[in-house]
Every structure is written in structure tokens, then in C-alpha cells.
Scaffold this motif. Sequence first.
Motif, short mmCIF file in Angstrom:
data_model
loop_
_atom_site.label_atom_id
_atom_site.label_comp_id
_atom_site.label_asym_id
_atom_site.label_seq_id
_atom_site.Cartn_x
_atom_site.Cartn_y
_atom_site.Cartn_z
N LEU A 156 -13.53 3.42 -14.80
CA LEU A 156 -13.12 2.70 -16.01
C LEU A 156 -14.65 2.04 -16.54
CD1 LEU A 156 -11.06 1.54 -17.93
CD2 LEU A 156 -10.86 -0.62 -16.42
N GLU A 157 -15.29 2.02 -15.45
CA GLU A 157 -16.73 1.48 -16.01
C GLU A 157 -17.68 2.37 -16.74
OE1 GLU A 157 -17.09 2.70 -11.52
OE2 GLU A 157 -15.64 2.22 -12.87
N LYS A 158 -17.03 3.62 -16.68
CA LYS A 158 -17.94 4.63 -17.41
C LYS A 158 -17.27 4.83 -18.92
CE LYS A 158 -18.96 7.41 -13.35
NZ LYS A 158 -18.95 8.85 -12.71
N THR A 159 -16.32 4.17 -19.35
CA THR A 159 -15.82 3.80 -20.63
C THR A 159 -16.29 2.97 -21.48
OG1 THR A 159 -14.11 2.59 -20.25
CG2 THR A 159 -13.53 4.96 -19.55
N HIS B 174 -15.89 -0.11 -20.67
CA HIS B 174 -15.10 -1.49 -20.60
C HIS B 174 -16.03 -2.56 -19.92
CE1 HIS B 174 -12.11 -4.16 -18.35
NE2 HIS B 174 -11.12 -3.42 -19.35
N LYS B 175 -16.23 -3.71 -20.58
CA LYS B 175 -17.05 -4.75 -20.50
C LYS B 175 -16.83 -5.37 -19.02
CE LYS B 175 -18.97 -9.08 -21.91
NZ LYS B 175 -19.04 -10.01 -23.12
N GLN B 176 -15.55 -5.64 -18.61
CA GLN B 176 -15.43 -6.14 -17.42
C GLN B 176 -15.68 -5.28 -16.34
OE1 GLN B 176 -14.66 -9.51 -16.71
NE2 GLN B 176 -14.97 -9.46 -18.99
N ALA B 177 -15.14 -3.77 -16.27
CA ALA B 177 -15.41 -2.89 -15.30
C ALA B 177 -16.92 -2.68 -14.96
CB ALA B 177 -14.69 -1.76 -15.62
N SER B 178 -17.66 -2.78 -16.20
CA SER B 178 -19.21 -2.36 -16.51
C SER B 178 -19.97 -3.26 -15.23
CB SER B 178 -19.64 -2.26 -17.95
OG SER B 178 -19.00 -1.48 -18.48
N TRP B 179 -19.71 -4.55 -15.45
CA TRP B 179 -20.38 -5.36 -14.68
C TRP B 179 -19.98 -5.80 -13.38
CZ3 TRP B 179 -19.19 -10.11 -12.33
CH2 TRP B 179 -18.33 -10.77 -12.66
N ARG C 160 -19.13 5.47 -8.15
CA ARG C 160 -19.18 4.08 -7.87
C ARG C 160 -19.97 3.60 -7.10
NH1 ARG C 160 -13.20 1.90 -8.59
NH2 ARG C 160 -13.73 2.38 -10.69
N ARG C 161 -20.59 2.40 -7.42
CA ARG C 161 -22.09 2.04 -6.59
C ARG C 161 -21.35 0.70 -5.61
NH1 ARG C 161 -26.42 0.91 -10.95
NH2 ARG C 161 -24.41 0.38 -12.18
N VAL C 162 -20.41 0.13 -5.88
CA VAL C 162 -19.74 -0.84 -5.07
C VAL C 162 -18.55 -0.44 -4.31
CG1 VAL C 162 -21.14 -2.59 -6.18
CG2 VAL C 162 -18.84 -1.97 -6.92
N ASP C 163 -18.00 -1.12 -3.33
CA ASP C 163 -16.73 -1.03 -2.75
C ASP C 163 -15.58 -1.13 -3.39
OD1 ASP C 163 -15.41 -3.90 -1.91
OD2 ASP C 163 -17.73 -3.84 -1.84
N ASP C 164 -14.54 -0.43 -3.35
CA ASP C 164 -13.24 -0.78 -4.33
C ASP C 164 -12.11 -1.13 -3.37
OD1 ASP C 164 -12.89 1.75 -3.60
OD2 ASP C 164 -13.46 2.68 -5.60
#
Length: 393
Positions: free
Chosen positions: A184-187, A189-194, A240-244
Motif C-alpha cells: 500500500l505504501e507504493k500507492t 497512501h499517506k498513512q502507509a507511506s510514513w 518493505r523496509r520494516v517488519d509487518d
Amino acid sequence: MTLRFKGTTKARRRLRLGMVGGGEGAFIGAVHRMAARLDDRYELVAGALSSDPARGRRSALDLGIAPDRAYGSFAEMARQEKRRPDRIDVVAIVTPNNAHIAPAKAFLAAGIHVICDKPLATSLKEALGLAEVVERSGLVFGLTHNYTGHPMVRQAREMVAAKELGRLRVIQVEYPQDWLTTSLEKTGHKQASWRTDPKRSGRAGSLGDIGTHAYNLARFVSGLACEAVAADLSTFVPGRRVDDNVQLLMRFAGGARGMLWASQVAVGNENNLKLRVYGEKAGLEWRQEDPNYLWFTPYGETPRRISRAGAGSSSSVRSAARVPAGHSEGYIEGFAQLYTDLAEQITARLERRRPDPAARLVPGIAEGVEGMRFVEAVLASAKRNAAWVKIAG
């Protein structure tokens, strides 16, 4: 304008609230504003609502903040508000994680109380530095682990403290979501991005975002210190650069054992925070998605459902309820309870009296530091292939 509140006949003014962050496109800022207004203890009068000065001022004007208090930066806001005779009493910091420390220090230096979103910081070093500033200031500092504001969570805490469960044996807490199942961060999306950017969220992804909530809830209800963790962190979404996803074991003081699972890739889960606590005599279970009820099961007996504001709930817990039993309360009300408790702490100082003891249940700087100690220990354990790591402090 002065108002009269439940339980008192003394007229009180609303506390003047400022906000840092929470402008256009932000999720948590609107939540904080609704929570602050719900019990009518605050009035939002100033804001530096974005790192972009133009967007911040536009957002503030859209919320009805006067033009001379629509600031372009938190530094300008702290400097200008300090000089005003009608300066803000308290500021809410609702920025991404990496932007908590600097504004908190600036407003504390200006003599202004602080309400800060969680987690406290992006590193333990930052958290310890802020803790020193808070201690020197002598001001109120609240951390919005909002689930501690739920009446039935406080009911569970009271029952554990009263030894209704006996000596605790097992504490299980889980917080699964599914909103980051895809990239989602690649779309855009503000919340997913940060939240997936380690420069803004810190090294912990789901661990910092929701794992700290789960850990705080387990600690708040059990009253037990967590001494060590053995953790496994995963990043399932490619790139993705952090854990999910995080799974870990916990060892608590006194011999109790625990498990924690936090995931943002658990398909079918929206915000399914759940706590289970088991002792020698009984067990408790609470779910955030059904927050008005607490299940209590004494050994060998039929499970009992305790209702918020209903039979079986304590008088102190019922005082935190806003509507009659059977009428649902939830996420916003949990936040609102923390804002109301902090308003009581601040107002008590203005009136030179002791605050209501229940108002002291709000997490503060100590819980913020503890959360960062937890994060550091989990990261260290995962790096060592789930080896047991002691939580310092």
C-alpha cells in the motif's frame, strides 16, 4: 465561557488546546480532536498542523483556528504561545514518530503541558532524553495508549489487582490487522507511506505501531513487569523496509509467562486487539472490537459477562462510562477518557488541589520509555535468532 461538569458544581473554563500535526490527510489528528471535544474539557485554539507551512495554516483555518494562531511551524507556535496572556494550556502532538521529541521539548520549555501520540520516540536514547526534560519541567505529560481508557480494561486491571484471579500464570495479547497485506505504501497512501518508512516510523514497523499498544495493554492490566523477551520479526511484503509481523514470548516478574502477536498482514482482521489473562483462580478476556464486555471465568464455573456500566462493574469504572449499559462505546471514547483524565490533572494544578485518583491511570513518560525499552529488546532478540533478551531498566 465557563462550564459545569458532572460531579462538581464549580465553574471551570475549557482548557486551551494546541495541536502539532494532524492536518489535511491525517488520520490520528481528527481522532484526537474528537476525543478532546467529547467531554467538553478543551477548546482547540492554535495549531501547527503540517510540516508544510502553507498546508498547516490552511488546515488550521479550515478548523476555525484564528489566523494569528495558525502557525507555520511548531517552533513558531511554541515561541508565540509562550508570550500570549491567553496562551494554550496544553499541546497535542500527533505527528509521525520521528517528529515527537523536538516539539515536546519545545513546548515543555515554554511551560506548556504535553499530550503525545505513541510510540514515544524512534529510539530508547531519544526517549530517555525526553524523560529528563519532562522530569525537570514538572509538567503533565500524557501518552495516548488509548486502550487504557476503556472502562472494561480498567475493570480488568482492578480485578487483577484485587487478586480475583489469584496469582497470574499466563498473559496472552494479540493485535492483528490486515491493512498492509499489499504494498500500500507504493500507492501514495499517506498513512502507509510514513508507517513503513524507517526514517519516520523508526526501525520497528508493526512492532512499534501496534505491538507497543499490545505490550502496554498487557502491562497495564497485569501490573507485572516484563523481564525478558524472545522474539521473531518478519517482513512478508516484498520490498518493505520494516517488519509487518511480530511474534514473541515474554517472561514476567513473579513467574508468569506471556505471548504477544502483532501483525498488519493478517487477512480478515480489521483491528482485532485481544487480551487474555489467566491466574490460579480465574481468567479474563477482553476484545477491542467488542469493548463493552469483559468475560470473567472462575475455575470450574460458568463464564460471566461483565457489562460496561452494568451489574458487576465497579463504581470507579462506571464513572468512566458516558452512556447507559447496552449503548456501545468504543475507540473514540477510549481516547476521550485519556483526554478527560489529563484535563483533570491539569485543572487540578490550576486550582491547586489534588486530582481525582482515577485520572492518574493515564500512561505517561515512564510508560513511553518502557515501550521503547520493549522495542529495543525485541529488535535485539530478533537479530539474535529469537534469543532471550532482558528488558533493561
